[in-house]
Design an enzyme around this catalytic site. Sequence first.
Site, PDB file in Angstrom:
ATOM      1  N   LYS A  13       1.292  13.018 -72.318  1.00 36.29           N
ATOM      2  CA  LYS A  13       0.203  13.078 -71.334  1.00 36.29           C
ATOM      3  C   LYS A  13      -0.800  14.192 -71.663  1.00 36.29           C
ATOM      4  O   LYS A  13      -2.008  13.985 -71.573  1.00 36.29           O
ATOM      5  CB  LYS A  13       0.769  13.291 -69.922  1.00 36.29           C
ATOM      6  CG  LYS A  13       1.716  12.216 -69.460  1.00 36.29           C
ATOM      7  CD  LYS A  13       2.119  12.404 -68.011  1.00 36.29           C
ATOM      8  CE  LYS A  13       2.861  13.693 -67.749  1.00 36.29           C
ATOM      9  NZ  LYS A  13       4.150  13.786 -68.498  1.00 36.29           N
ATOM     10  N   ARG A  88       3.202  13.715 -58.217  1.00 32.79           N
ATOM     11  CA  ARG A  88       4.526  13.702 -58.840  1.00 32.79           C
ATOM     12  C   ARG A  88       5.519  12.874 -58.038  1.00 32.79           C
ATOM     13  O   ARG A  88       6.566  12.483 -58.545  1.00 32.79           O
ATOM     14  CB  ARG A  88       5.042  15.142 -58.971  1.00 32.79           C
ATOM     15  CG  ARG A  88       6.238  15.330 -59.878  1.00 32.79           C
ATOM     16  CD  ARG A  88       6.631  16.786 -59.966  1.00 32.79           C
ATOM     17  NE  ARG A  88       5.592  17.606 -60.564  1.00 32.79           N
ATOM     18  CZ  ARG A  88       5.445  17.791 -61.872  1.00 32.79           C
ATOM     19  NH1 ARG A  88       6.280  17.224 -62.720  1.00 32.79           N
ATOM     20  NH2 ARG A  88       4.484  18.549 -62.342  1.00 32.79           N
ATOM     21  N   ARG A 123      10.621  19.894 -81.140  1.00 34.11           N
ATOM     22  CA  ARG A 123       9.500  20.764 -80.821  1.00 34.11           C
ATOM     23  C   ARG A 123       9.896  22.226 -81.000  1.00 34.11           C
ATOM     24  O   ARG A 123      11.003  22.619 -80.666  1.00 34.11           O
ATOM     25  CB  ARG A 123       9.028  20.510 -79.376  1.00 34.11           C
ATOM     26  CG  ARG A 123       7.724  21.214 -79.035  1.00 34.11           C
ATOM     27  CD  ARG A 123       7.002  20.551 -77.894  1.00 34.11           C
ATOM     28  NE  ARG A 123       7.737  20.622 -76.638  1.00 34.11           N
ATOM     29  CZ  ARG A 123       7.267  20.123 -75.483  1.00 34.11           C
ATOM     30  NH1 ARG A 123       6.096  19.509 -75.466  1.00 34.11           N
ATOM     31  NH2 ARG A 123       7.975  20.218 -74.381  1.00 34.11           N
ATOM     32  N   ARG A 156      12.567  26.066 -76.982  1.00 32.65           N
ATOM     33  CA  ARG A 156      12.547  26.477 -75.581  1.00 32.65           C
ATOM     34  C   ARG A 156      13.745  25.884 -74.847  1.00 32.65           C
ATOM     35  O   ARG A 156      14.273  24.830 -75.229  1.00 32.65           O
ATOM     36  CB  ARG A 156      11.271  25.997 -74.882  1.00 32.65           C
ATOM     37  CG  ARG A 156       9.990  26.565 -75.426  1.00 32.65           C
ATOM     38  CD  ARG A 156       8.818  26.195 -74.569  1.00 32.65           C
ATOM     39  NE  ARG A 156       8.783  24.757 -74.270  1.00 32.65           N
ATOM     40  CZ  ARG A 156       7.822  24.181 -73.549  1.00 32.65           C
ATOM     41  NH1 ARG A 156       6.844  24.898 -73.062  1.00 32.65           N
ATOM     42  NH2 ARG A 156       7.845  22.873 -73.323  1.00 32.65           N
ATOM     43  N   ARG A 167      15.685  16.843 -66.840  1.00 31.14           N
ATOM     44  CA  ARG A 167      14.281  16.635 -66.476  1.00 31.14           C
ATOM     45  C   ARG A 167      13.957  15.147 -66.382  1.00 31.14           C
ATOM     46  O   ARG A 167      13.206  14.717 -65.495  1.00 31.14           O
ATOM     47  CB  ARG A 167      13.372  17.299 -67.503  1.00 31.14           C
ATOM     48  CG  ARG A 167      13.474  18.823 -67.519  1.00 31.14           C
ATOM     49  CD  ARG A 167      12.742  19.407 -68.707  1.00 31.14           C
ATOM     50  NE  ARG A 167      11.299  19.202 -68.618  1.00 31.14           N
ATOM     51  CZ  ARG A 167      10.481  19.293 -69.660  1.00 31.14           C
ATOM     52  NH1 ARG A 167      10.962  19.532 -70.872  1.00 31.14           N
ATOM     53  NH2 ARG A 167       9.187  19.114 -69.506  1.00 31.14           N
TER      54      ARG A 167
END
Length: 212
Positions: A13, A88, A123, A156, A167
């Site tokens: 996004k 959300r 990532r 992270r 998540r």
Amino acid sequence: MNLILLGAPGAGKGTQGEIIRERFGIPEISTGVILREAIKAGTPLGLQAKEVIDRGGLVPDEVVNGIVEERLKQEDCREGFILDGYPRTLPQARALDEMGVRIDKVLYLHVEDEVIVARLGNRRVCEGCGAIYHLLNQPSAAGDLCERCGGKLVVRKDDQPDTIRERLATYHELTEPLVAYYRGQGKLHEIDGSGTIEASTEETLRILEDGE
């Protein structure tokens, strides 16, 4: 064009929002960014949000809705905007409708969970300057170090496999119902976000420019 970007964490996004912003000259509005701006500016709603965050709580919908409404009234949103990370939940989507905000298109970047786990697992973030890299799609020319500042590249906590799945579970429970909500309004446009950035961008721009 008043747009909403919808999709799971890691669906792309932010990348597509940046491309749309540059192409059409309309602001990309991220909930996290405007919350921080409201807190920094010391607005009444920003102070409410800060109080909740300082206690370790989640900012309530009415505060988030109010901050978004304030942001959408600013001059740079007159010709359109891109909402990323808001709404959300279904209550937030209904609140947006009740504000009288016209949404033209909802771009839903669909990516299977396993693709997202693999994508985010590759990532890396510079612990010095915060630059983001990807081992497969955008590796650092300096290997395990940041090519900008020389800082160490780390994974992270949000990008750990267990955290990613947590998540995603939250996304499926709270946010995914928005797909049916906006499909019912005839505003949803589904984009395959599992391929390359270029492929997603081509499909996104076709929808926006051809007026599908």
